[in-house]
Enzyme design. Sequence first.
Site, PDB file in Angstrom:
ATOM      1  CG  ASN A 133      -0.325  -0.144   2.505  1.00 51.15           C
ATOM      2  OD1 ASN A 133       0.776  -0.679   2.608  1.00 51.15           O
ATOM      3  ND2 ASN A 133      -0.965   0.351   3.533  1.00 51.15           N
ATOM      4  N   GLY A 154       2.625  -5.484   7.595  1.00 51.81           N
ATOM      5  CA  GLY A 154       1.657  -6.243   6.799  1.00 51.81           C
ATOM      6  C   GLY A 154       0.483  -6.660   7.659  1.00 51.81           C
ATOM      7  N   GLY A 195       1.805 -11.538  10.136  1.00 55.61           N
ATOM      8  CA  GLY A 195       2.693 -11.107  11.214  1.00 55.61           C
ATOM      9  C   GLY A 195       2.845 -12.168  12.296  1.00 55.61           C
ATOM     10  CD  GLU A 201       5.000  -0.135  12.726  1.00 59.01           C
ATOM     11  OE1 GLU A 201       3.795  -0.037  13.042  1.00 59.01           O
ATOM     12  OE2 GLU A 201       5.864   0.662  13.097  1.00 59.01           O
ATOM     13  CB  CYS A 242      -1.610   0.296   8.423  1.00 57.97           C
ATOM     14  SG  CYS A 242      -0.438   1.645   8.525  1.00 57.97           S
ATOM     15  CD  GLU A 253       9.083   0.640  10.987  1.00 57.38           C
ATOM     16  OE1 GLU A 253      10.199   0.651  10.447  1.00 57.38           O
ATOM     17  OE2 GLU A 253       8.052   0.249  10.425  1.00 57.38           O
TER      18      GLU A 253
HETATM   19  P1  NAD Z   1       0.599  -9.314   3.824  1.00 65.65           P
HETATM   20  O1  NAD Z   1       0.791  -9.684   5.228  1.00 65.65           O
HETATM   21  O2  NAD Z   1      -0.110 -10.234   2.932  1.00 65.65           O
HETATM   22  O3  NAD Z   1       2.013  -9.053   3.099  1.00 65.65           O
HETATM   23  C1  NAD Z   1       2.947  -8.127   3.567  1.00 65.65           C
HETATM   24  C2  NAD Z   1       4.327  -8.541   3.123  1.00 65.65           C
HETATM   25  O4  NAD Z   1       4.653  -9.786   3.728  1.00 65.65           O
HETATM   26  C3  NAD Z   1       4.485  -8.761   1.620  1.00 65.65           C
HETATM   27  O5  NAD Z   1       5.788  -8.351   1.224  1.00 65.65           O
HETATM   28  C4  NAD Z   1       4.373 -10.273   1.494  1.00 65.65           C
HETATM   29  O6  NAD Z   1       5.012 -10.796   0.347  1.00 65.65           O
HETATM   30  C5  NAD Z   1       5.085 -10.707   2.755  1.00 65.65           C
HETATM   31  N1  NAD Z   1       4.740 -12.050   3.220  1.00 65.65           N
HETATM   32  C6  NAD Z   1       3.593 -12.750   3.004  1.00 65.65           C
HETATM   33  N2  NAD Z   1       3.670 -13.962   3.599  1.00 65.65           N
HETATM   34  C7  NAD Z   1       4.872 -14.015   4.231  1.00 65.65           C
HETATM   35  C8  NAD Z   1       5.527 -14.986   5.032  1.00 65.65           C
HETATM   36  N3  NAD Z   1       4.964 -16.161   5.311  1.00 65.65           N
HETATM   37  N4  NAD Z   1       6.742 -14.707   5.524  1.00 65.65           N
HETATM   38  C9  NAD Z   1       7.329 -13.504   5.275  1.00 65.65           C
HETATM   39  N5  NAD Z   1       6.781 -12.560   4.502  1.00 65.65           N
HETATM   40  C10 NAD Z   1       5.550 -12.803   3.995  1.00 65.65           C
HETATM   41  O7  NAD Z   1      -0.076  -7.893   3.895  1.00 65.65           O
HETATM   42  P2  NAD Z   1      -0.618  -7.048   2.673  1.00 65.65           P
HETATM   43  O8  NAD Z   1      -1.952  -7.552   2.334  1.00 65.65           O
HETATM   44  O9  NAD Z   1       0.429  -6.959   1.628  1.00 65.65           O
HETATM   45  O10 NAD Z   1      -0.703  -5.595   3.344  1.00 65.65           O
HETATM   46  C11 NAD Z   1      -1.843  -5.125   3.931  1.00 65.65           C
HETATM   47  C12 NAD Z   1      -1.738  -5.218   5.426  1.00 65.65           C
HETATM   48  O11 NAD Z   1      -0.591  -4.501   5.886  1.00 65.65           O
HETATM   49  C13 NAD Z   1      -2.907  -4.559   6.105  1.00 65.65           C
HETATM   50  O12 NAD Z   1      -3.357  -5.380   7.146  1.00 65.65           O
HETATM   51  C14 NAD Z   1      -2.324  -3.266   6.662  1.00 65.65           C
HETATM   52  O13 NAD Z   1      -2.989  -2.743   7.746  1.00 65.65           O
HETATM   53  C15 NAD Z   1      -0.940  -3.663   6.978  1.00 65.65           C
HETATM   54  N6  NAD Z   1      -0.067  -2.474   7.042  1.00 65.65           N
HETATM   55  C16 NAD Z   1       0.370  -2.045   8.265  1.00 65.65           C
HETATM   56  C17 NAD Z   1       1.147  -0.897   8.358  1.00 65.65           C
HETATM   57  C18 NAD Z   1       1.625  -0.384   9.699  1.00 65.65           C
HETATM   58  O14 NAD Z   1       2.511   0.446   9.732  1.00 65.65           O
HETATM   59  N7  NAD Z   1       1.090  -0.833  10.804  1.00 65.65           N
HETATM   60  C19 NAD Z   1       1.499  -0.207   7.214  1.00 65.65           C
HETATM   61  C20 NAD Z   1       1.033  -0.672   5.979  1.00 65.65           C
HETATM   62  C21 NAD Z   1       0.253  -1.825   5.920  1.00 65.65           C
END
Ligand code: NAD
Length: 497
Positions: free
Chosen positions: A169, A245, A250, A267, A301, A478
């Site tokens: 995002n 993510g 997470g 995060e 997020c 962060e």
């Molecule tokens: P996601 O968890 O699917 O993916 C995030 C990242 O993790 C990607 O690079 C993905 O390839 C990687 N990933 C996926 N599976 C993994 C694994 N098993 N091991 C290691 N890495 C892996 O999330 P998304 O759908 O890409 O992003 C949206 C989410 O991120 C939302 O829930 C949003 O709230 C959150 N987000 C949080 C923040 C924050 O600062 N708190 C900021 C931006 C997004």
Amino acid sequence: MGAALDALVDEALRTGALAALPDKHLIGGKQFPSARGGRMETFDPGRGESFATFAAGTAEDVDAAVRAARAALKGPWRRMPPAERGRILARAAALLRAQADRFAVVEALDAGKRISEAQGDVAGAARAFEYYAGACDKLQGDSLPLARDYLGYTVWEPAGVAALIVPWNYPISTTARCLAPALAAGCSAVVKPAEQTPLTALMLAELLLEAGLPEGACNVVTGTGRDAGAPLVAHPGVDHVTFTGSVATGIGVMQAAAPNVTRVLLELGGKSPVVVLADCDMDKAVEGVLGAIYENAGQICSAGSRLVIDRGIHQAFVERLVGRVRAMTVGHGLRDADVGPVNSKRQLERVAGFVDGAKERGRRVAVGGARAVDPETGKGWFFQPTILDDVPADDPVVQEEIFGPVLTVQVFGSIEEAAALANGTPYGLVAGIYSRDLSKEHALARDIDAGQVYINEYFAGGIEVPFGGTKRSGFGREKGLEGLRSYCRVKSVVARI
Ligand code: NAD
């Protein structure tokens, strides 16, 4: 827009792509295809079409990147004086500003962002490098007050090799917000951008080399979470993981890091409330609420995805919101419509699924509520800006992160109820408050369980302000000087003299 930006936007809209995009991993300062030869496509969400391919990384590529990062950590990067590290980061900030147009257009195309938002993200990324450039030579420890015959002090050491896993995002700003402090602290890094948005992380790593960063201090491996992210988190050569993510991923990351006792900073998601009191400045609050949910089509997020509003102004406020939302344009990010696409077909299905479910449960759709397309091309993955009014606190659209342009409205009768509603989800990332009553604002700021609270301006502040979650929104901080410490470990030294 300037002429250079116009030309790039024109090229992207006319051809559907851009020339000379990076398409390989960057490991040890050099470009490499995937060891197993795999490639993936990346899509323009505004058209819903693939426009480039890139390397699909696996454990072999991750291993090469971690080795390169460790070699840099032991070598030139570790030996470099902090002030010189700072100069490199400052040069990176300047180069990023000089190349901002290209970064912004690539980001807008890959993530589906409005171009003006992408420009803001690139400027914010440059600012992150600038901020941490100035911090490199200020990481001072303490002298410890021990008995007369002892000398004690602390040293802030780099955490080591940092694995930085980034979602789709905010690709460049999230990369910069973890990479800049990691490098400032003296860590080396392996960045794993999201498979939906791999391009600007690769461009940024090239730019850092141009700024003088030693080879291997920043490596980028592209690919899926399963094939590239998971082996990175589990790699024994990684000392620290910053994962940004979803909550579900997470939790898996934390478990995968555990066998090596690798430290993690998480995060995660949010379901952040914007609490609007009856005494607020109505104009400011309406604009604040709109920006909090519809920026980046709600894929933030920290989006203010729940309006928690005083019963006394509920109806009038929602009417004003609806009037403004009806006037919003939806369209391709490069044409800078008010609301851009959601990032992927899968994400569009998810958003639509939440709203369809709410309709089936009889929730009131005040505006929007359906999929849309880019009016120029009839293509793309769009969802109308939507408001679901007066939703019960236990409804899934209130409890779960939708990550799209969907605002839910909850109504309160007392300030205690406002705080209870604000706290009534599993998340604790951000809260907004609109009021003119200083004491009510700060009583709510005290009572709301969130990592950060914004009063009378949602998203107020910048890189200087520590950012992170409570509850299921994660832990660790962060941004700000807290963010720098997140990439350090403290060593205590005590001598008997
Ligand atoms: P996601 O968890 O699917 O993916 C995030 C990242 O993790 C990607 O690079 C993905 O390839 C990687 N990933 C996926 N599976 C993994 C694994 N098993 N091991 C290691 N890495 C892996 O999330 P998304 O759908 O890409 O992003 C949206 C989410 O991120 C939302 O829930 C949003 O709230 C959150 N987000 C949080 C923040 C924050 O600062 N708190 C900021 C931006 C997004």
